[in-house]
Design a protein around this motif. Structure first.
Motif, PDB file in Angstrom:
ATOM      1  N   THR A   1       0.577   4.150  -2.811  1.00  0.00           N
ATOM      2  CA  THR A   1       0.308   5.532  -2.398  1.00  0.00           C
ATOM      3  C   THR A   1       1.334   6.482  -2.988  1.00  0.00           C
ATOM      4  O   THR A   1       0.975   7.511  -3.568  1.00  0.00           O
TER       5      THR A   1
ATOM      6  N   MET B   1       0.821  -1.192   0.000  1.00  0.00           N
ATOM      7  CA  MET B   1       0.000   0.000   0.000  1.00  0.00           C
ATOM      8  C   MET B   1       0.872   1.267   0.000  1.00  0.00           C
ATOM      9  O   MET B   1       0.519   2.262  -0.616  1.00  0.00           O
TER      10      MET B   1
ATOM     11  N   ASP C   1      -8.457   6.704   1.971  1.00  0.00           N
ATOM     12  CA  ASP C   1      -9.336   5.553   2.147  1.00  0.00           C
ATOM     13  C   ASP C   1      -8.679   4.451   2.986  1.00  0.00           C
ATOM     14  O   ASP C   1      -9.292   3.919   3.902  1.00  0.00           O
ATOM     15  N   TYR C   2      -7.444   4.124   2.682  1.00  0.00           N
ATOM     16  CA  TYR C   2      -6.779   3.002   3.349  1.00  0.00           C
ATOM     17  C   TYR C   2      -6.512   3.281   4.821  1.00  0.00           C
ATOM     18  O   TYR C   2      -6.781   2.439   5.676  1.00  0.00           O
ATOM     19  N   TRP C   3      -5.970   4.456   5.114  1.00  0.00           N
ATOM     20  CA  TRP C   3      -5.630   4.767   6.504  1.00  0.00           C
ATOM     21  C   TRP C   3      -6.735   5.536   7.213  1.00  0.00           C
ATOM     22  O   TRP C   3      -6.557   5.980   8.340  1.00  0.00           O
TER      23      TRP C   3
END
Length: 131
Positions: free
Chosen positions: A5, A1, A80-82
């Motif tokens: 990013t 990820m 979104d991911y974190w």
């Protein structure tokens, strides 16, 4: 990820992406063979690589804070991911990525110690309160 990013941030050209894929392929295969030979050593190497990543991200943060690098809005993939706020910036992303790297460092050094002591990693969970 982390790679995905920063690929969004850097917007590399096709040949830079190809270089990343080649380097990942070489590292994956070398790590695979290294892990087969000595899991203890493989985890320790990754722990040290993660330590170097923490140092690099710390320098990156200094450059962001000193204005050497523009503190642009965080890419959507990172938000979104974190689960970052919608107004998050590149600095916010670097802070959470550096925290991830610190966790990875600790986990890999712990795994190396488990192997060093001759124990099975599957039977040696990290203690309560461990990073």
């Amino acid at each position: 990820m982390h790679l995905m990013t920063f690929m969004e941030v850097a917007k590399p050209r096709w040949y830079e992406r190809a270089l990343v894929l080649v380097v990942q392929g070489i590292f994956f295969n070398a790590y695979f063979v290294g892990y087969l030979i000595s899991p203890k050593f493989a985890h320790r190497v990754v722990g040290y690589l993660e330590e170097e990543a923490i140092h690099s991200y710390t320098e990156f943060l200094k450059d962001l804070e000193n204005g050497k690098i523009e503190n642009v809005p965080a890419p959507a993939i990172a938000v979104d991911y974190w689960r970052l706020p919608h107004d998050a910036t590149l600095r916010d992303v670097v802070v959470v990525v550096r925290a991830d790297e610190a966790h990875h460092r600790d986990v890999n050094h712990y795994a190396s110690e488990v192997h060093y002591q001759g124990m099975d990693l599957k039977k040696s969970p990290a203690p309560l309160g461990y990073h």
